[in-house]
Scaffold this motif. Sequence first.
Motif, mmCIF file in Angstrom:
data_model
loop_
_atom_site.group_PDB
_atom_site.id
_atom_site.type_symbol
_atom_site.label_atom_id
_atom_site.label_comp_id
_atom_site.label_asym_id
_atom_site.label_seq_id
_atom_site.Cartn_x
_atom_site.Cartn_y
_atom_site.Cartn_z
ATOM 1 N N GLN A 16 0.826 -1.203 0.000
ATOM 2 C CA GLN A 16 0.000 0.000 0.000
ATOM 3 C C GLN A 16 0.864 1.259 0.000
ATOM 4 N N LEU A 17 1.937 1.242 0.787
ATOM 5 C CA LEU A 17 2.838 2.402 0.830
ATOM 6 C C LEU A 17 3.529 2.595 -0.510
ATOM 7 N N ALA A 18 3.963 1.477 -1.113
ATOM 8 C CA ALA A 18 4.644 1.561 -2.405
ATOM 9 C C ALA A 18 3.711 2.117 -3.475
ATOM 10 N N LEU A 19 2.462 1.668 -3.487
ATOM 11 C CA LEU A 19 1.509 2.166 -4.471
ATOM 12 C C LEU A 19 1.141 3.622 -4.212
ATOM 13 N N HIS A 20 1.073 3.998 -2.948
ATOM 14 C CA HIS A 20 0.810 5.403 -2.625
ATOM 15 C C HIS A 20 1.938 6.290 -3.150
ATOM 16 N N THR A 21 3.177 5.832 -2.969
ATOM 17 C CA THR A 21 4.330 6.584 -3.489
ATOM 18 C C THR A 21 4.278 6.664 -5.009
ATOM 19 N N SER A 22 3.903 5.554 -5.647
ATOM 20 C CA SER A 22 3.787 5.547 -7.106
ATOM 21 C C SER A 22 2.719 6.528 -7.569
ATOM 22 N N TYR A 47 -1.975 -2.667 -11.556
ATOM 23 C CA TYR A 47 -1.512 -3.607 -10.530
ATOM 24 C C TYR A 47 -2.254 -4.934 -10.671
ATOM 25 N N ASP A 48 -3.557 -4.872 -10.859
ATOM 26 C CA ASP A 48 -4.363 -6.090 -10.983
ATOM 27 C C ASP A 48 -3.933 -6.938 -12.184
ATOM 28 N N GLN A 49 -3.525 -6.267 -13.275
ATOM 29 C CA GLN A 49 -3.112 -6.992 -14.469
ATOM 30 C C GLN A 49 -1.947 -7.929 -14.160
ATOM 31 N N PHE A 50 -1.014 -7.462 -13.322
ATOM 32 C CA PHE A 50 0.163 -8.267 -13.004
ATOM 33 C C PHE A 50 -0.071 -9.191 -11.819
ATOM 34 N N ALA A 51 -0.828 -8.741 -10.840
ATOM 35 C CA ALA A 51 -1.064 -9.549 -9.639
ATOM 36 C C ALA A 51 -1.812 -10.831 -9.963
ATOM 37 N N SER A 52 -2.653 -10.804 -10.991
ATOM 38 C CA SER A 52 -3.470 -11.976 -11.318
ATOM 39 C C SER A 52 -2.656 -13.128 -11.889
ATOM 40 N N ARG A 53 -1.413 -12.845 -12.339
ATOM 41 C CA ARG A 53 -0.623 -13.915 -12.954
ATOM 42 C C ARG A 53 0.795 -13.998 -12.422
ATOM 43 N N SER A 54 1.102 -13.257 -11.355
ATOM 44 C CA SER A 54 2.454 -13.252 -10.817
ATOM 45 C C SER A 54 2.533 -14.065 -9.537
ATOM 46 N N PHE A 59 7.914 -6.914 -6.777
ATOM 47 C CA PHE A 59 8.097 -5.886 -7.801
ATOM 48 C C PHE A 59 6.777 -5.425 -8.417
ATOM 49 N N LEU A 60 5.662 -5.925 -7.924
ATOM 50 C CA LEU A 60 4.380 -5.576 -8.526
ATOM 51 C C LEU A 60 4.077 -4.078 -8.502
ATOM 52 N N PRO A 61 4.305 -3.375 -7.386
ATOM 53 C CA PRO A 61 4.029 -1.927 -7.409
ATOM 54 C C PRO A 61 4.852 -1.188 -8.466
ATOM 55 N N LEU A 62 6.119 -1.585 -8.647
ATOM 56 C CA LEU A 62 6.966 -0.937 -9.649
ATOM 57 C C LEU A 62 6.462 -1.224 -11.060
ATOM 58 N N LEU A 63 6.115 -2.485 -11.327
ATOM 59 C CA LEU A 63 5.569 -2.833 -12.641
ATOM 60 C C LEU A 63 4.263 -2.096 -12.894
ATOM 61 N N ALA A 64 3.425 -2.023 -11.861
ATOM 62 C CA ALA A 64 2.145 -1.322 -12.002
ATOM 63 C C ALA A 64 2.374 0.150 -12.324
ATOM 64 N N GLU A 65 3.342 0.773 -11.674
ATOM 65 C CA GLU A 65 3.630 2.184 -11.933
ATOM 66 C C GLU A 65 4.115 2.382 -13.362
ATOM 67 N N ARG A 66 5.022 1.517 -13.816
ATOM 68 C CA ARG A 66 5.554 1.651 -15.168
ATOM 69 C C ARG A 66 4.451 1.481 -16.210
ATOM 70 N N PHE A 67 3.591 0.482 -15.993
ATOM 71 C CA PHE A 67 2.521 0.230 -16.957
ATOM 72 C C PHE A 67 1.475 1.341 -16.916
ATOM 73 N N ALA A 68 1.156 1.809 -15.716
ATOM 74 C CA ALA A 68 0.199 2.916 -15.590
ATOM 75 C C ALA A 68 0.736 4.167 -16.272
ATOM 76 N N ARG A 69 2.023 4.423 -16.138
ATOM 77 C CA ARG A 69 2.635 5.586 -16.794
ATOM 78 C C ARG A 69 2.489 5.487 -18.309
ATOM 79 N N GLN A 70 2.770 4.295 -18.854
ATOM 80 C CA GLN A 70 2.632 4.105 -20.297
ATOM 81 C C GLN A 70 1.191 4.298 -20.733
ATOM 82 N N ARG A 71 0.250 3.756 -19.976
ATOM 83 C CA ARG A 71 -1.164 3.888 -20.319
ATOM 84 C C ARG A 71 -1.621 5.347 -20.255
ATOM 85 N N LEU A 72 -1.163 6.081 -19.271
ATOM 86 C CA LEU A 72 -1.538 7.496 -19.141
ATOM 87 C C LEU A 72 -0.909 8.321 -20.261
ATOM 88 N N GLN A 73 0.331 7.988 -20.632
ATOM 89 C CA GLN A 73 0.962 8.674 -21.755
ATOM 90 C C GLN A 73 0.173 8.406 -23.040
#
Length: 218
Positions: A16-22, A47-54, A59-73
Motif C-alpha cells: 500500500q505504501l509503495a503504491l501510494h508513493t507511485s 496492478y491487478d493486471q500483473f497480480a493476477s498472474r504473478s 516488484f508488482l508496485p513498480l511494474l504497475a507504476e511503469r505500466f500505468a505511466r505508459q497507459r496514461l501517456q
Amino acid sequence: MADATTWHRDLSVDQQLALHTSATRLAEEFTGIYGSETIERFLYTSYDQFASRSTVSNFLPLLAERFARQRLQALARVEGHHRDGKPVVLFLCTHNAGRSQMALGFFQHLAGDRAVAWSGGSEPETEINPSAVAAMAERGIDITGEYPKPWTDEIVRAADVVVTMGCGDACPIFPGTRYEDWDLDDPAGRDLEAVRPIRDELERRVRHLLVEMGVPAR
C-alpha cells in the motif's frame, strides 16, 4: 466509485505504501492533465493486471507504476494533451516474451528518440524468453529491462502503426489505424541457435518499417 483503499484491502502495508508513493509520482508527472482519481484507477487496474498472474509480489508496485505511466501517456496522446509529433508503433504478439520484445528492442535502438514504441501480448508470460534476451545481447541490445504486459484500448488507439505477430483474432482492431501482420515463427521453447534467424528477420522488417515511416535509423 470506490477508492483505491477499498479496492485493495488485502494488500500488505508495504504494498500500500509503495503504491501510494507511485501514485504521488504519477500525479506530479501528469499535473494539469489528469487528477488523482484517474491516476489511482490506472495504477490499481495496472496492478491487478500483473497480480493476477504473478507468483512474486515484491516488484508488482513498480511494474504497475511503469505500466500505468505508459497507459496514461497513451491516453494523453489519444485525447490530444501530448503533441510531440513523434510516430508511435505498437508491437503485439501472444506472450509478449519473444517476437514483440525483440522488435521493440530493435526499434528503440535504431530510432532513438525520434519515435515511440510499445509492446504487448494477448496472453502475457511472466518473463521474457531467455533465448530472445541472449539473441538480442549478441547485437548489443539489452532487453532485460522490459517485461511482458497486456495491451489496453488506449495504448492501441494511441499507435499510428500496430504490428501483429501471431495473436490472431485476439489482436485489437481500431478504425483509422495502420496494421501490419508479420508472419514469423514463435521463439517460445526454442534455443538460441533457432532464435537467431527470427531475430535477424525482425531486424530486417524493423529497418524497413522505419524507412516507410521516414524515421532515420541510427
